[in-house]
Every structure is written in structure tokens, then in C-alpha cells.
Write a protein that holds these residues in place. Structure first.
Motif, short mmCIF file in Angstrom:
data_model
loop_
_atom_site.label_atom_id
_atom_site.label_comp_id
_atom_site.label_asym_id
_atom_site.label_seq_id
_atom_site.Cartn_x
_atom_site.Cartn_y
_atom_site.Cartn_z
N ASP A 24 34.87 45.84 20.22
CA ASP A 24 34.27 45.31 21.46
C ASP A 24 32.80 44.95 21.27
OD1 ASP A 24 34.33 48.38 21.49
OD2 ASP A 24 32.83 47.96 23.02
N PHE A 26 48.05 39.97 27.51
CA PHE A 26 48.30 40.95 28.56
C PHE A 26 49.49 40.44 29.34
CE2 PHE A 26 43.62 40.85 27.79
CZ PHE A 26 43.64 41.93 26.93
N TYR A 59 37.07 43.50 38.07
CA TYR A 59 36.97 43.51 36.60
C TYR A 59 37.46 44.84 36.03
CZ TYR A 59 32.96 46.64 36.87
OH TYR A 59 32.19 47.73 37.08
N MET A 60 37.24 45.91 36.80
CA MET A 60 37.60 47.23 36.30
C MET A 60 39.12 47.40 36.26
SD MET A 60 36.26 50.92 37.62
CE MET A 60 34.57 50.53 38.00
N ARG A 101 41.26 45.06 36.08
CA ARG A 101 41.80 44.19 35.02
C ARG A 101 41.64 44.84 33.66
NH1 ARG A 101 39.88 39.61 37.91
NH2 ARG A 101 37.89 39.86 36.87
N ALA A 102 40.49 45.48 33.44
CA ALA A 102 40.27 46.13 32.15
C ALA A 102 41.29 47.26 31.96
CB ALA A 102 38.85 46.67 32.07
N ALA A 143 44.53 45.72 31.04
CA ALA A 143 44.43 45.17 29.68
C ALA A 143 44.66 46.27 28.65
CB ALA A 143 43.06 44.53 29.48
N ILE A 153 44.54 46.72 21.60
CA ILE A 153 43.81 46.04 20.52
C ILE A 153 43.20 44.74 21.02
CG2 ILE A 153 44.08 44.89 18.29
CD1 ILE A 153 45.98 47.08 17.48
N ALA A 154 43.99 44.00 21.80
CA ALA A 154 43.46 42.75 22.36
C ALA A 154 42.34 43.05 23.34
CB ALA A 154 44.57 41.96 23.04
N ALA A 155 42.49 44.10 24.13
CA ALA A 155 41.45 44.46 25.09
C ALA A 155 40.12 44.67 24.37
CB ALA A 155 41.85 45.71 25.87
N GLU A 156 40.17 45.41 23.27
CA GLU A 156 38.96 45.66 22.50
C GLU A 156 38.40 44.36 21.92
OE1 GLU A 156 39.75 48.67 19.58
OE2 GLU A 156 37.77 49.55 19.93
N ALA A 157 39.31 43.49 21.47
CA ALA A 157 38.87 42.25 20.81
C ALA A 157 38.17 41.30 21.78
CB ALA A 157 40.05 41.56 20.15
N ILE A 158 38.43 41.44 23.09
CA ILE A 158 37.70 40.59 24.04
C ILE A 158 36.53 41.33 24.66
CG2 ILE A 158 39.56 38.99 24.66
CD1 ILE A 158 39.69 40.90 27.22
N GLY A 159 36.23 42.52 24.13
CA GLY A 159 35.00 43.19 24.53
C GLY A 159 35.15 44.33 25.51
N VAL A 160 36.37 44.79 25.76
CA VAL A 160 36.55 45.94 26.65
C VAL A 160 36.29 47.21 25.83
CG1 VAL A 160 38.18 47.27 28.03
CG2 VAL A 160 38.21 44.78 28.12
N ASN A 161 35.33 47.99 26.26
CA ASN A 161 35.01 49.24 25.58
C ASN A 161 36.07 50.28 25.94
OD1 ASN A 161 33.96 51.79 24.97
ND2 ASN A 161 31.87 51.03 25.08
N TYR A 164 36.35 52.71 29.40
CA TYR A 164 37.32 52.45 30.46
C TYR A 164 38.44 53.48 30.52
CZ TYR A 164 34.84 48.39 31.90
OH TYR A 164 33.86 47.59 32.41
#
Ligand SMILES: Nc1ncnc2c1ncn2[C@@H]1O[C@H](COP(=O)(O)OP(=O)(O)O)[C@@H](O)[C@H]1O
Ligand SMILES: [Mg+2]
Lengths: 257, 326
Positions: free
Chosen positions: A80, A97, B190-191, B193-194, B197, B203-211, B215
Motif C-alpha cells: 500500500d 472486488f 470509503y471506509m 468500501r475498504a 475490498a 492482495i488487490a486491496a493492498e495494491a491499490i493502497g488500502v493499509n 483497516y
């Protein structure tokens, strides 16, 4: 700024190595990518292309080597944090997703740009939401996804899912876009469109694209420059013509058939 | 058409006239009910309001964020005892309630840490261990649990000229309504959705910047806060606490409410809470069978209606919408 070499490259990889229980997936790979350049990495299956992406985006920790983005090391950063630095990516086998709509997937691409106020989240204060919707709407326009805006991603055809993943990465407004086989699995017609679109992405968003592709013909069409991997080693580098006609590349691909 | 205006329209909580009508009707009925229903039924509704809050919280964690947890009884107990002790010390009710939620939320963060490394059944076991540990500590500490006599909790809510049960009901109804609105807002933010995600593809969540760390811990904290508030309200309603009120059975009850109501559904959580409280009423003569009934229902839900009551509800609505064209 910490520069190694003359002009500043956007991405610099040196001596990158990673192994999995004895298999060297990457064995000392060097790579340079300039701003707004499209570089295609080709190679037979298992040659280490995806592993390289995973090292750059922080999913894998390399055993050895350097990865510099805008002159700063990415090693040890979590995925991230790397995304926040401005690297967006797609995945070879799609990681979407699935239970969310196309729109929501793209909005998640905006996550790092949201001003995150928990109070606003609980109170339905939507200023931010509207601001980011506009950006996402542009991407929907660009990728021609209107018909699927409110569709659940799981219900979309494969070709659309691939586009959604690219759109999600674009929503991040990355400086570098990593595309892992964006063309594989598409129909002939979709392949043409996708190849054209990759050129458009650079033209429109002024970003660099690092592209992994198995299909030599299409790969050579979109690339400024090409690198060939085989067994985790770089075996050729240069213009698409040079790389395609390189004897080692021909041998690697023939050996695979 | 002005884009901004149309976004505003889309972002509204209730978008259709029809929905607004039915929601209005339901709320009206819930407001009028205490004046016509029996006192016992009003008490049951109060209990449902309390459980609905906790079930929504656990649904945020289990249904939306996809983190299996069996620690509900522990968070409930922490909320209940925090409230109980503070109330006894004379802290005002709303403040004590807030403290109950915050205390449980803090423990939620601690329990959430294993979720950074563990998934599925392994996480379930760790959280289960937490629930048991809380129970054991309470059962073995007279200071905390008030000993063999239990801990009596003073009742707040002054006389305001309407029947006490009705006043109590209104208080809980409003609180549950506030939590419901907040939850709807949260899951559309946003929360929320995170959270989804992370559940759908971490893995995709992390790759788009979700810490992920932030979360996941946030999901544990918020869900435990809800359950802590549930515990505080429960303590206040019953007026008395003992460790046996917080056994694994309580965890199962809340978990069943989440599954039966429907994973990742706010209105489902409320239906699920109603279900787990009304079933024991129907089977009141055979208390020992309640776990069996819960078990069988879960089984049936997972096989025939994985979306739970909320999924069934959607299908019924769809059916009527298209009627008479099937
Ligand atoms: N997570 C992993 N665990 C074990 N082996 C892996 C892993 N990732 C990649 N490999 C191995 O590394 C080699 C390169 O794989 P990969 O990078 O996926 O190649 P490509 O994308 O070029 O097809 C293969 O032999 C593959 O089996
Ligand atoms: Mg690959």
C-alpha cells in the motif's frame, strides 16, 4: 536525489534476484524505465515476469538487488505504501472486488486520494465522494464502461473485467502502471482494442507503462523497448525488432512450443 | 442533466419514493406500537433493538470485512461490566455507555492483531480463546464480577410521565435507529468500501493502497464498540450482571444473528437479531433445544439461502415488483 548513472530514470532495477525453494525465479535482472516510456517484458511461462512485478509492487521481498523509483528505494515498503508512491498494477489472473459494482471498484482505486475523515464516513458527508466520482466517470468514459457502471463485477464478461482492473489502477493516478498480461485471454477483436488502449493511456495520462506479455506480436506493436527474460535472466534488450530476432529469444520461445 | 446533482441523488440513503413510504410506515408502526402492544412484547422489542446494534457491528466485521470472529461474548462482557461499574460509581448513563463501547473497542484492537497474520479458522480459534479468557477472568475475580451475588446495575431513565417500559423502549429504539443510520452511512463510505475490498481480495486491496493493518484493526475496533454498547445497554436493561450471562452461547447467538440475517447486510442484521430473540420465545418450553434450532437454521440458510433473511427479502421484493409478470 540518489542517482546511479547519467540521466534520471523513473524506475531502476539492479541485480534483482528472488528464489523459491531452489528455483531462481529472478537471477540478477537489471532494468531501467524512463518517464512516459512503454517497456514490454516478454518471456516464456515461468521465466519470472510476474515475480518481477510482485517484487516491484511489494508483494514479494527480493533476496538481492535494488529497486529505485524516482531515485528512492522501494525495498521493504508494504504494497500500500508503494501504491501511494505512484505505482498502480493489474494482476495476471485478475484480482477484482467481485461483489462490488464496476463503479465501486474504480472508486477503490481512488482510495489513496480520499481525504479520510471517519466522522464524514458515519455522517454521510459526501463532498469527497462527489469529487472522486468525477475522476472515475472520466475513466469510465475513456474505457467505454458505461454499460457496466452499476453491474456487479462478478457478472461482467472477462474482457470487461480486464478493463475494470486497468481502470482501477488508472484511478490511482499512478506515475508507473504495471500491466501483467493485459491482453491474454481476450478475443482477437478485444486484443486489438486493448493494444490500442495501452498506447492511448500513455498519451492521455502521460505515464510510464511496464507491460508483461506472452504474445510476441502484440507485445512488439505497443512497446517502445523490449526486454526478454528466460529462467529469471535477462537474455535480450532493445527495440522490439532487435529482441524478436535475437537468437536466444527465438530459442526460448521455440523450446517452449 | 447536471452530473453533480445526479451524483447527489445517487448518494442519498433512500432513493426511491416507494422505499421512503415503507420505511416511514415501519417507523410509524414502531413508534405507535408500545401504546397498543403488551408490555412483554415491548420489552422484547427493546431487547431486539439492543441486539440489533451488536449484530450490525459484528456484521461489519464478519460480513463486510470478512474476518471470522467468535469473541462476541468477551466484548459484550467488557461492555456490560464497564458500564455496570461506572454506573455504580455514579457516572452519567450516556457517558458510561460511551465508555462501555470504547473499552470493548480497545480490546477489539488487541484481539484484531492476530487477524493481520491469521485467517479463517485460525482467527476464529484465537478470538474464541479471547471470549473464554474474559469469561474465566470474570468468573474468578470477585472484584470484577461482584462475587456470588453478581453485580447489580442501577437503573437510569427518570420518570417522564409515560409508562416506564415505553420510555425504555423509546430510548433504545432511537439509539438503534442512530446506529442503523450510522452503519448505512459507513458501509457506503470509503471506509466501508475498504472493508469489503479486504474481504473480496486482500492482495488487490493492498495494491491499490488500502493499509490492511489499519483497516482490519479499525473493523475490529468499530465492531467491538457496537458490541460493547450492546453489553452496556443489556446490563442496564437487566439491572444485574453475572459471568454466566457471557458464555459461548451468547457468542453463538450473535453469530447466528449475523449469518441468518445475511452477511454484509444492515437490514439483515436487524432481522437476524429479531430472529435469535423470537425463536427462543416460540420454543420457550424447550430451552435446551434452542442451540439445535440455531444449528439447523444455519445449516438450512447456508444451503438454500446464503444471503440470509435479507436475501430472501430481496427475492420477495423482486417477485412483487415484477408481478404479475412473474
Ligand atoms: N509464490 C511462489 N511460490 C513458489 N514458486 C513461485 C512463486 N511465484 C513464482 N514462483 C516460481 O517462479 C518461477 C517464475 O514464475 P513467474 O514469475 O510467475 O513467471 P511468469 O510470470 O514469467 O510466467 C516459476 O518457476 C514459478 O513456479
Ligand atoms: Mg506470469
Amino acid at each position: 536525489m540518489n542517482k546511479s548513472g547519467g540521466s534520471k530514470a523513473l524506475l531502476e532495477i539492479e541485480d534483482l534476484s528472488i528464489s523459491f525453494g531452489g528455483i531462481m525465479a529472478l537471477a540478477g535482472v537489471d532494468l531501467r524505465l524512463e518517464e512516459q516510456e512503454i517497456l514490454t517484458v516478454i518471456g516464456p511461462n515461468g521465466s519470472g515476469k510476474t515475480s518481477m512485478f510482485n517484487c516491484i509492487s511489494g508483494v514479494y521481498r527480493p533476496n538481492r538487488g535494488k529497486i529505485l523509483f524516482e531515485g528512492e528505494s522501494l525495498l521493504g515498503l508494504s504494497p500500500d505504501r508503494i501504491a501511494r508512491r505512484g505505482i498502480g498494477r493489474t494482476f495476471q489472473n485478475l484480482r477484482l472486488f467481485l461483489h462490488m459494482t464496476v463503479l465501486e471498484n474504480l472508486l477503490l482505486g481512488r482510495h489513496v486520494h480520499f481525504r479520510k475523515n471517519p466522522f464524514h464516513a458515519f455522517m454521510r458527508i459526501k463532498r469527497e465522494e462527489i469529487r472522486h466520482r468525477e475522476v472515475v466517470e472520466e475513466i469510465i468514459d475513456f474505457l467505454d464502461l458505461h454499460a457496466y457502471r452499476k453491474a456487479r463485477v462478478a457478472d461482467c464478461p472477462y474482457g470487461i473485467q480486464k478493463k475494470v482492473e486497468i481502470g482501477r489502477a488508472l484511478a490511482l493516478e499512478p506515475k508507473l502502471l504495471l500491466l501483467d498480461e493485459p491482453i491474454s485471454g481476450l478475443t482477437a477483436e478485444e486484443k486489438e482494442e486493448a493494444a490500442y488502449r495501452i498506447g492511448e493511456i500513455r498519451g492521455r495520462y502521460r505515464i510510464a507503462v511496464l507491460l508483461v506479455e506472452h504474445d510476441l506480436r502484440i507485445a512488439s506493436r505497443v512497446a517502445d523497448r523490449m526486454v526478454a527474460l528466460d529462467y529469471g535472466r535477462k537474455i535480450a534488450e532493445g527495440t522490439p525488432q532487435e529482441v524478436q530476432s535475437h537468437p536466444e529469444v527465438i530459442r526460448a520461445y521455440v523450446g517452449e512450443e | 442533466m447536471d452530473l453533480i446533482e445526479s451524483y447527489r441523488e445517487e448518494l442519498k440513503l433512500i432513493r426511491k419514493r416507494g422505499t421512503a413510504f415503507w420505511v416511514g410506515l415501519l417507523l410509524g408502526a414502531l413508534i405507535l406500537l408500545p401504546w397498543v402492544a403488551s408490555e412483554y412484547f415491548v420489552y422484547l422489542l427493546t431487547l431486539i433493538a439492543i441486539y440489533a446494534i451488536g449484530t450490525m457491528g459484528q456484521n461489519l466485521l464478519i460480513g463486510y470485512t470478512g474476518q471470522i470472529s467468535f469473541g462476541q461474548a468477551g466484548f459484550l462482557a467488557i461492555g456490560a461490566y464497564t458500564f455496570g461499574h461506572l454506573a455504580r460509581a455514579g457516572v452519567p448513563m450516556l457517558l458510561a455507555l460511551l465508555a462501555a463501547g470504547v473499552a470493548a473497542g480497545l480490546f477489539g484492537i488487541v484481539v484484531g492483531f492476530p487477524s493481520l497474520r491469521l485467517k479463517g479458522p485460525y482467527l476464529a480459534i484465537v478470538t474464541l480463546g479471547f471470549g473464554i479468557a474474559v469469561y474465566q477472568i470474570l468468573a474468578n475475580s470477585e472484584l470484577l464480577s461482584g462475587g456470588r451475588m453478581g453485580l447489580s446495575v442501577p437503573k437510569f431513565l427518570p420518570e417522564i410521565g409515560i409508562p416506564r417500559a415505553t420510555a425504555v423502549y423509546y430510548f433504545h429504539f432511537l439509539l438503534a435507529l442512530a446506529f442503523t443510520l450510522a452503519t448505512y452511512n459507513l458501509v457506503a463510505s470509503y471506509m466501508g468500501r475498504a472493508f469489503v475490498a479486504i474481504r473480496d481480495n486482500d492482495i488487490a486491496a493492498e495494491a491499490i493502497g488500502v493499509n490492511l493493518t489499519r483497516y482490519k484493526l479499525l473493523a475490529f475496533a468499530i465492531s467491538s464498540f457496537y458490541t460493547g454498547v450492546q453489553g452496556g445497554l443489556y446490563a442496564q436493561l437487566i439491572g444485574y450482571l453475572e459471568p454466566n450471562m457471557f458464555t459461548f452461547m451468547e457468542t453463538i447467538t450473535i453469530f447466528v444473528a449475523v449469518i441468518i440475517g445475511g452477511l454484509a447486510s444492515v437490514e439483515g442484521s436487524i432481522m437476524g437479531a429479531a430472529f435469535v430473540l423470537l425463536v427462543p420465545q416460540v420454543f420457550s418450553g424447550y430451552k435446551e433445544f434452542i442451540p439445535v434450532v440455531f444449528g439447523i437454521t444455519i445449516f438450512i440458510v447456508l444451503i438454500f439461502e446464503p444471503l440470509g433473511l435479507s436475501g430472501r427479502w430481496l427475492k420477495i421484493r423482486l417477485y412483487w415488483k415484477n408481478w404479475p409478470f412473474r
